[in-house]
Design a protein around this motif. Structure first.
Motif, PDB file in Angstrom:
ATOM      1  N   LYS A  75       0.712  -1.155  -0.085  1.00  0.00           N
ATOM      2  CA  LYS A  75       0.082  -0.126  -0.094  1.00  0.00           C
ATOM      3  C   LYS A  75       1.066   1.211  -0.142  1.00  0.00           C
ATOM      4  CE  LYS A  75      -3.653   2.086   2.251  1.00  0.00           C
ATOM      5  NZ  LYS A  75      -4.867   2.078   3.382  1.00  0.00           N
ATOM      6  N   GLN A  76       2.016   1.282   0.802  1.00  0.00           N
ATOM      7  CA  GLN A  76       2.957   2.426   0.820  1.00  0.00           C
ATOM      8  C   GLN A  76       3.635   2.654  -0.571  1.00  0.00           C
ATOM      9  OE1 GLN A  76       3.053   4.654   3.120  1.00  0.00           O
ATOM     10  NE2 GLN A  76       4.774   5.768   2.300  1.00  0.00           N
ATOM     11  N   ILE A  79       1.219   4.208  -2.754  1.00  0.00           N
ATOM     12  CA  ILE A  79       1.091   5.567  -2.508  1.00  0.00           C
ATOM     13  C   ILE A  79       2.236   6.415  -3.097  1.00  0.00           C
ATOM     14  CG2 ILE A  79       1.021   7.274  -0.501  1.00  0.00           C
ATOM     15  CD1 ILE A  79      -0.542   5.294   0.855  1.00  0.00           C
ATOM     16  N   ASP A  83       2.192   9.427  -5.801  1.00  0.00           N
ATOM     17  CA  ASP A  83       2.340  10.741  -5.168  1.00  0.00           C
ATOM     18  C   ASP A  83       2.843  11.730  -6.443  1.00  0.00           C
ATOM     19  OD1 ASP A  83       2.875  12.790  -3.450  1.00  0.00           O
ATOM     20  OD2 ASP A  83       4.919  12.206  -3.228  1.00  0.00           O
TER      21      ASP A  83
END
Length: 146
Positions: A75-76, A79, A83
């Motif tokens: 998930k990170q 992201i 970004d």
């Protein structure tokens, strides 16, 4: 889905490169005496392709060495890939590398001119033209999609 594919691609780049390099090297050694069956240039190309994949895989291993497969890490990573700041950094880095490689092609063409090596000159000059054509094609594609 796209992120999962990238992660899988990064994971298997090093072993695939090693396998391609090893197979090309082994087959070249087996058929080293028969010029009519196998051309050495092809195996050098395939071995170079395998070595390039091994190098890219090693870079992926270094860059993503702390990258886990846990749901939080995935998930990170998604992201960070989406970004806006990271996207802009990649765009600027890609644009700068485009200009750097263009300058390298031009410098190669000049070196080949001074060395009186016309084949090298025409190949590097052709690479410069192809480089610019690829930019125009991608500019047109992205212009239509945005």
């Amino acid at each position: 889905m796209k992120s999962k594919f990238r992660h899988t691609l990064r994971k298997y780049t090093l072993p695939i490169g090693f396998i391609i390099f090893a197979i090309a090297s082994i087959v070249k050694q087996i058929f080293s005496d028969s010029d009519s069956v196998v051309r050495a240039d092809y195996f050098h190309f395939i071995a170079g392709l395998g070595a390039g994949l091994m190098f890219a895989g090693a870079i992926y291993k270094v860059i993503f060495r702390n990258d886990g497969n846990s749901p939080e890490a995935v998930k990170q990573r998604e992201i960070e890939e989406n970004d806006e700041r990271n996207i802009r950094i990649k765009e600027k880095a890609g644009y700068a590398s485009w200009y750097a490689s263009l300058l390298i092609f031009v410098a190669m063409a000049l070196v080949f001119i001074f060395m009186d090596y016309p084949l090298g000159y025409w190949l590097s000059a052709g690479a410069v033209v192809l480089h610019k054509i690829i930019l125009l094609i991608f500019t047109s594609i992205y212009n239509k999609s945005m």
